[in-house]
Design an enzyme around this catalytic site. Structure first.
Site, PDB file in Angstrom:
ATOM      1  N   VAL A  39       8.320   2.590  -3.848  1.00 38.03           N
ATOM      2  CA  VAL A  39       8.915   2.536  -5.178  1.00 38.03           C
ATOM      3  C   VAL A  39       7.883   2.076  -6.217  1.00 38.03           C
ATOM      4  CG1 VAL A  39       9.945   0.226  -5.045  1.00 38.03           C
ATOM      5  CG2 VAL A  39      11.116   2.002  -6.292  1.00 38.03           C
ATOM      6  N   ASP A  40       6.981   1.206  -5.801  1.00 40.70           N
ATOM      7  CA  ASP A  40       5.922   0.688  -6.680  1.00 40.70           C
ATOM      8  C   ASP A  40       5.042   1.852  -7.175  1.00 40.70           C
ATOM      9  OD1 ASP A  40       4.270  -1.131  -7.935  1.00 40.70           O
ATOM     10  OD2 ASP A  40       3.406  -1.969  -6.104  1.00 40.70           O
TER      11      ASP A  40
HETATM   12  N1  AR6 Z   1      13.729   5.034  -6.102  1.00 35.58           N
HETATM   13  C1  AR6 Z   1      14.509   4.171  -5.415  1.00 35.58           C
HETATM   14  N2  AR6 Z   1      14.159   3.673  -4.210  1.00 35.58           N
HETATM   15  C2  AR6 Z   1      12.981   4.064  -3.680  1.00 35.58           C
HETATM   16  C3  AR6 Z   1      12.105   4.956  -4.343  1.00 35.58           C
HETATM   17  C4  AR6 Z   1      12.522   5.450  -5.616  1.00 35.58           C
HETATM   18  N3  AR6 Z   1      11.762   6.282  -6.327  1.00 35.58           N
HETATM   19  N4  AR6 Z   1      11.008   5.132  -3.544  1.00 35.58           N
HETATM   20  C5  AR6 Z   1      11.200   4.395  -2.432  1.00 35.58           C
HETATM   21  N5  AR6 Z   1      12.389   3.751  -2.498  1.00 35.58           N
HETATM   22  P1  AR6 Z   1       9.154   0.053  -0.599  1.00 35.58           P
HETATM   23  P2  AR6 Z   1       9.005  -2.837   0.036  1.00 35.58           P
HETATM   24  C6  AR6 Z   1      13.034   2.815  -1.551  1.00 35.58           C
HETATM   25  O1  AR6 Z   1       8.278   0.381   0.555  1.00 35.58           O
HETATM   26  O2  AR6 Z   1       9.579  -2.602   1.380  1.00 35.58           O
HETATM   27  C7  AR6 Z   1       4.545  -1.016  -1.863  1.00 35.58           C
HETATM   28  O3  AR6 Z   1       3.364  -0.448  -1.416  1.00 35.58           O
HETATM   29  C8  AR6 Z   1      12.627   2.869  -0.095  1.00 35.58           C
HETATM   30  O4  AR6 Z   1      13.346   3.897   0.572  1.00 35.58           O
HETATM   31  O5  AR6 Z   1       8.930   0.751  -1.882  1.00 35.58           O
HETATM   32  O6  AR6 Z   1       9.524  -3.966  -0.795  1.00 35.58           O
HETATM   33  C9  AR6 Z   1       4.314  -2.283  -2.676  1.00 35.58           C
HETATM   34  O7  AR6 Z   1       3.130  -2.222  -3.421  1.00 35.58           O
HETATM   35  C10 AR6 Z   1      13.066   1.496   0.381  1.00 35.58           C
HETATM   36  O8  AR6 Z   1      14.455   1.508   0.690  1.00 35.58           O
HETATM   37  O9  AR6 Z   1       9.077  -1.539  -0.937  1.00 35.58           O
HETATM   38  C11 AR6 Z   1       4.248  -3.338  -1.620  1.00 35.58           C
HETATM   39  O10 AR6 Z   1       2.964  -3.431  -1.049  1.00 35.58           O
HETATM   40  C12 AR6 Z   1      12.902   0.618  -0.856  1.00 35.58           C
HETATM   41  O11 AR6 Z   1      12.692   1.506  -1.949  1.00 35.58           O
HETATM   42  C13 AR6 Z   1       5.229  -2.863  -0.568  1.00 35.58           C
HETATM   43  O12 AR6 Z   1       5.281  -1.435  -0.723  1.00 35.58           O
HETATM   44  C14 AR6 Z   1      11.763  -0.353  -0.780  1.00 35.58           C
HETATM   45  O13 AR6 Z   1      10.653   0.266  -0.119  1.00 35.58           O
HETATM   46  C15 AR6 Z   1       6.625  -3.389  -0.816  1.00 35.58           C
HETATM   47  O14 AR6 Z   1       7.449  -3.008   0.255  1.00 35.58           O
END
Ligand code: AR6
Length: 182
Positions: A39-40
């Site tokens: 998401v980041d």
């Molecule tokens: N909209 C909504 N949800 C999303 C989207 C989107 N566009 N893309 C992914 N998700 P994650 P974390 C969901 O990995 O576990 C990054 O590299 C995804 O399916 O984004 O907190 C950061 O820089 C999942 O359910 O975040 C950190 O290093 C949720 O968002 C690390 O990842 C969170 O997945 C953070 O890891």
């Protein structure tokens, strides 16, 4: 799915958080605030370079963002005016204070939103991607934290969870249904 807590709608939708038109969206960032995947990455790509510029300034000022804390920047090119960046805990089996740190992410994001007079905000499912927090456990913590905050704080119109897959959406829906029946 939608429930009401005092004057606030708490809604669950399946979708992409970068497309939401709430005043703020929350980013599941890392402590460096320099971007990443998931998401980041999606938020920085869609929002453009202004967001990273502000993140770098915050980093210069306070050295990044500790786990469970939150910082705020512009939304850049997004529909959302603000991005609130919070850092979820990495799942290490559950005995490393993960539940409290995950709760802090939601509470500190909502506090920051309130301080900035934000009325509508979207959250992703923090920590449940790269950080491997089990979604069923994360859903209960996320929803309980938001409900607890909204019971004590009026003034938000909508708090929205934007869940990226059917599976995550269904897990949040089950968790909310069971929290509502307790
Ligand atoms: N909209 C909504 N949800 C999303 C989207 C989107 N566009 N893309 C992914 N998700 P994650 P974390 C969901 O990995 O576990 C990054 O590299 C995804 O399916 O984004 O907190 C950061 O820089 C999942 O359910 O975040 C950190 O290093 C949720 O968002 C690390 O990842 C969170 O997945 C953070 O890891």
């Amino acid at each position: 799915m939608e429930i009401r807590i005092n004057d606030t709608r708490l809604t669950l939708v399946k979708g992409d958080i970068t497309l939401q038109e709430t005043e703020a969206i929350v980013n599941a960032a890392n402590s460096s605030l320099l971007g990443g995947g998931g998401v980041d990455g999606a938020i920085h790509r869609a929002g453009g370079p202004k967001i990273l510029e502000e993140c770098k300034k915050i980093r210069a000022r306070q050295g990044g963002c500790p786990t469970g804390e939150a910082v705020i920047t512009t939304g850049g090119n997004l529909k959302a005016k603000y991005v609130i960046h919070t850092v979820g805990p990495i799942w290490r089996g559950g005995n490393s204070n993960e539940p409290q740190l995950l709760k802090n992410c939601y509470i500190n994001s909502l506090k920051l939103a309130k301080e900035n007079n934000i009325k509508t905000i979207s959250f992703p499912s923090i920590s449940t991607g790269a950080y491997r927090y089990p979604v069923d456990k994360a859903a209960v913590i996320a929803l309980s934290a938001v409900i607890e905050f909204l019971r004590k704080n009026n003034g938000f119109e909508e708090v929205r969870f934007v869940l990226f897959s059917d599976e995550i959406f269904d897990t949040y829906k089950e968790a909310l249904t069971s929290l509502c029946s307790n």
